[in-house]
Motif scaffolding. Sequence first.
Motif, short mmCIF file in Angstrom:
data_model
loop_
_atom_site.label_atom_id
_atom_site.label_comp_id
_atom_site.label_asym_id
_atom_site.label_seq_id
_atom_site.Cartn_x
_atom_site.Cartn_y
_atom_site.Cartn_z
N PRO A 203 0.81 -1.22 0.00
CA PRO A 203 0.00 0.00 0.00
C PRO A 203 0.84 1.28 0.00
CG PRO A 203 -0.92 -1.58 1.54
CD PRO A 203 0.41 -2.14 1.10
N SER A 207 0.75 4.23 -2.88
CA SER A 207 0.40 5.61 -2.54
C SER A 207 1.21 6.64 -3.32
CB SER A 207 0.57 5.85 -1.03
OG SER A 207 1.95 5.88 -0.66
N THR A 228 -3.98 7.46 -0.50
CA THR A 228 -3.06 7.36 0.63
C THR A 228 -2.83 5.87 0.91
OG1 THR A 228 -4.82 7.27 2.30
CG2 THR A 228 -4.03 9.46 1.62
N GLU A 230 -3.19 4.40 3.68
CA GLU A 230 -4.28 3.92 4.53
C GLU A 230 -5.52 3.57 3.71
OE1 GLU A 230 -1.28 5.96 6.72
OE2 GLU A 230 -2.50 6.69 5.04
N GLN A 231 -5.83 4.39 2.72
CA GLN A 231 -6.98 4.11 1.86
C GLN A 231 -6.76 2.82 1.06
OE1 GLN A 231 -6.94 7.83 -0.29
NE2 GLN A 231 -8.74 8.61 0.78
N ALA A 233 -4.78 0.29 1.86
CA ALA A 233 -4.83 -0.86 2.76
C ALA A 233 -6.27 -1.21 3.11
CB ALA A 233 -4.02 -0.56 4.02
N ALA A 234 -7.10 -0.19 3.34
CA ALA A 234 -8.50 -0.43 3.68
C ALA A 234 -9.24 -1.09 2.52
CB ALA A 234 -9.18 0.88 4.07
N HIS A 235 -8.96 -0.64 1.31
CA HIS A 235 -9.61 -1.22 0.14
C HIS A 235 -9.19 -2.68 -0.04
CE1 HIS A 235 -11.93 -0.25 -3.60
NE2 HIS A 235 -11.38 -1.41 -3.97
N THR A 237 -8.24 -4.71 2.29
CA THR A 237 -8.91 -5.48 3.35
C THR A 237 -10.34 -5.79 2.93
OG1 THR A 237 -7.56 -4.42 5.06
CG2 THR A 237 -9.63 -5.44 5.76
N GLY A 238 -11.01 -4.83 2.29
CA GLY A 238 -12.36 -5.06 1.81
C GLY A 238 -12.40 -6.14 0.73
#
Length: 244
Positions: A203, A207, A228, A230-231, A233-235, A237-238
């Motif tokens: 991630p 970025s 970013t 963080e964005q 990584a969150a995606h 994870t989804g």
Amino acid sequence: MNQAAVRLRSVTRSYGKGSSAVTALDNVSLDIPRGTFTAVMGPSGSGKSTFLQCTAGLDRPTAGQVFLGETDLSGLSEKKLTLLRRDRIGFVFQAFNLLPSLTAAQNVALPLRLAGRRPGRSDVLDVLEKVGLRERAGHRPGELSGGQQQRVALARALVTRPEVLFGDEPTGALDTTTGREVLTLLREMVDRGQTVVMVTHDPVAASFADRVLFLTDGRVHGELLAPTAEQVAAHMTGLAALPC
């Protein structure tokens, strides 16, 4: 919008036949604008490597079309496709693939020599200067750090002035600090007009891109612009939570 450097139209890539067939890319259509940095991410088996291979002309789609600029790769013979990759596309991989017996300058000049062109010393030194290694031109790979070797590999990819630079986990073998140095260098090249397409699982690496494309089961499953870490990584994870 910038003119597209690469266009995919209904690209499908399948392996095998009948009930054992596996579809690695499934009807993918998208544009990659010139002068942009695109990262491609997805879970293991999502089609990232196949996407890179088909987009870069290393593999032929089962169906659909891939365009480099206005050139339809599907209409090219193997010989013409080889020449296109040599003259218009650059590659950087996780492995540096430098010849240990050659100096940095000689490694950089190798693509030109293989193309039957006499490399000008000033051209080689100029591209080494772009990656911050002009003063190491006479050093062999064994005398360079991992990050320096990857920068030599990057210079080698850029010496032919490719329309698109493809990276397959280019920072995967580097430590965090050195990896960021290489990514910063890629970012600076894009800001000067180079087009970069990079497959990565990281991630933080993603970025640095203008756009992140997410693949799952051979299809594009969303994208992020100006992402970013963080964005990203969150995606990811989804995506991992999606039903199989």
